[in-house]
Design a protein around this motif. Structure first.
Motif, PDB file in Angstrom:
ATOM      1  N   VAL A  17       0.829  -1.202   0.000  1.00 61.87           N
ATOM      2  CA  VAL A  17       0.000   0.000   0.000  1.00 61.87           C
ATOM      3  C   VAL A  17       0.866   1.257   0.000  1.00 61.87           C
ATOM      4  CG1 VAL A  17      -1.643   1.360   1.352  1.00 61.87           C
ATOM      5  CG2 VAL A  17      -1.979  -1.106   1.083  1.00 61.87           C
ATOM      6  N   GLY A  18       1.865   1.300   0.867  1.00 62.05           N
ATOM      7  CA  GLY A  18       2.719   2.477   0.943  1.00 62.05           C
ATOM      8  C   GLY A  18       3.460   2.752  -0.346  1.00 62.05           C
ATOM      9  N   ALA A  19       3.982   1.703  -0.972  1.00 64.37           N
ATOM     10  CA  ALA A  19       4.712   1.873  -2.228  1.00 64.37           C
ATOM     11  C   ALA A  19       3.795   2.353  -3.336  1.00 64.37           C
ATOM     12  CB  ALA A  19       5.378   0.554  -2.621  1.00 64.37           C
ATOM     13  N   ALA A  20       2.583   1.815  -3.381  1.00 63.86           N
ATOM     14  CA  ALA A  20       1.641   2.225  -4.419  1.00 63.86           C
ATOM     15  C   ALA A  20       1.230   3.684  -4.253  1.00 63.86           C
ATOM     16  CB  ALA A  20       0.403   1.319  -4.390  1.00 63.86           C
ATOM     17  N   LEU A  21       0.989   4.106  -3.020  1.00 68.18           N
ATOM     18  CA  LEU A  21       0.612   5.495  -2.779  1.00 68.18           C
ATOM     19  C   LEU A  21       1.768   6.439  -3.083  1.00 68.18           C
ATOM     20  CD1 LEU A  21      -1.439   5.084   0.516  1.00 68.18           C
ATOM     21  CD2 LEU A  21      -2.333   5.565  -1.767  1.00 68.18           C
ATOM     22  N   GLU A  22       2.969   6.038  -2.732  1.00 70.70           N
ATOM     23  CA  GLU A  22       4.139   6.877  -3.040  1.00 70.70           C
ATOM     24  C   GLU A  22       4.267   7.094  -4.537  1.00 70.70           C
ATOM     25  OE1 GLU A  22       7.987   8.287  -4.022  1.00 70.70           O
ATOM     26  OE2 GLU A  22       7.270   6.278  -4.553  1.00 70.70           O
ATOM     27  N   ARG A  23       4.039   6.042  -5.316  1.00 73.00           N
ATOM     28  CA  ARG A  23       4.114   6.192  -6.770  1.00 73.00           C
ATOM     29  C   ARG A  23       2.992   7.093  -7.292  1.00 73.00           C
ATOM     30  NH1 ARG A  23       5.450   0.732  -6.330  1.00 73.00           N
ATOM     31  NH2 ARG A  23       3.285   0.108  -6.657  1.00 73.00           N
ATOM     32  N   ALA A  24       1.800   6.944  -6.730  1.00 73.45           N
ATOM     33  CA  ALA A  24       0.658   7.718  -7.207  1.00 73.45           C
ATOM     34  C   ALA A  24       0.792   9.206  -6.911  1.00 73.45           C
ATOM     35  CB  ALA A  24      -0.632   7.182  -6.592  1.00 73.45           C
TER      36      ALA A  24
END
Length: 219
Positions: free
Chosen positions: A160-167
Motif C-alpha cells: 500500500v505504501g509503495a503504491a501510494l508513493e508512486r501515485a
C-alpha cells in the motif's frame, strides 16, 4: 528507460504484471495509477493491454489532468484512506458503493467532503479508488481480512505504501486514516517520511467513531 516530457509527469511503472495500486491486469480507468501504467505499456508496444489510440489518449489526458489538478493546489494534497467494511451490498457498480455499514458510510462521506483524493483500504485490493469496479473472490459476498500475523501486515502495508508513493510522487501529502488500528498501524510505517499522517479515530470505539464523524460533519 529514458524519461520523456510526458514520462516526467508519471511515476516509474512496471512493464508487466498487475497494477500495484488496484491489482487489475488490464487498464482500469477508475484507478489513478493505471493511466500511468497504460502509458508505459503503450510506449513499450504492449497493445494487448490497451484497446486503441483513443483510449490511450484519454488515459494520458486523465493522468495529466489529475497531476495538474493536484499540483495547482499549492498546498499539501489532502489524502483520506478509508477502511473497508464487512457489510456489503448484494450488487455494486463501484467499490465506494459496495460497503454498506454505518461506520464506512460515515467515514467515506466525511472523506469525500474534506479530502482532495480518497482511497479505500482493503485486505484484498490494498489501496483502491472508490470508483474501481469491484471484482472480488467468490463474488461480492466475501470476507477477506488482514490477519494478525506480522509478516502479512508488513507485506500488505509495504504494498500500500509503495503504491501510494508512486501515485503521489513529487507531491507533499497530508494523510488522514479513517480505519481500524490494525490497518492504520500496517500502513503508517511505509508511507514516505516527508508525508504527515494523522489517525483521528485511534482509541475510539464504534459509537465514539460515529459520534466523531457526526460532530465534525456538523461544522
Amino acid at each position: 528507460m529514458t524519461p520523456t516530457a510526458q514520462g516526467d509527469l508519471f511515476p516509474e511503472v512496471p512493464s508487466v504484471g498487475a497494477c500495484r495500486l488496484c491489482g487489475a491486469h488490464r487498464y482500469n480507468p477508475a484507478c489513478p495509477y493505471c493511466p500511468m501504467r497504460q502509458a508505459h505499456h503503450a510506449a513499450a508496444g504492449r497493445t494487448d493491454l490497451v484497446s486503441g489510440e483513443s483510449e490511450r489518449a484519454a488515459a494520458l489526458a486523465a493522468a495529466v489532468a489529475r497531476r495538474q489538478r493536484l499540483a495547482e493546489l499549492q498546498r499539501p494534497v489532502r489524502l483520506a484512506l478509508v477502511g473497508c467494511g464487512k457489510s456489503k451490498r448484494a450488487s455494486a457498480a463501484t467499490l465506494g458503493e459496495l460497503y454498506s455499514g454505518s461506520l464506512f458510510t460515515a467515514a467515506y462521506r466525511h472523506a469525500q467532503r474534506t479530502a482532495d483524493e480518497v482511497f479505500i483500504l482493503s485486505a484484498f485490493y490494498g489501496a483502491a479508488s472508490p470508483a474501481l469496479t469491484p471484482v472480488l473472490p467468490g463474488g461480492l459476498d466475501y470476507d477477506l481480512k488482514l490477519t494478525s500475523t506480522r509478516d502479512e501486515q508488513e507485506a500488505w502495508g509495504h504494498r500500500v505504501g509503495a503504491a501510494l508513493e508512486r501515485a503521489f510522487r513529487g507531491l507533499t501529502v497530508d494523510v488522514t486514516i479513517y480505519a481500524s488500528r490494525l490497518y492504520a498501524d500496517a500502513v503508517k510505517p511505509f508511507l514516505p517520511q516527508s508525508w504527515s499522517c494523522s489517525t483521528p479515530l485511534d482509541g475510539l470505539g464504534l459509537f465514539e467513531r460515529l459520534s466523531w464523524f457526526s460532530s465534525h460533519d456538523d461544522r
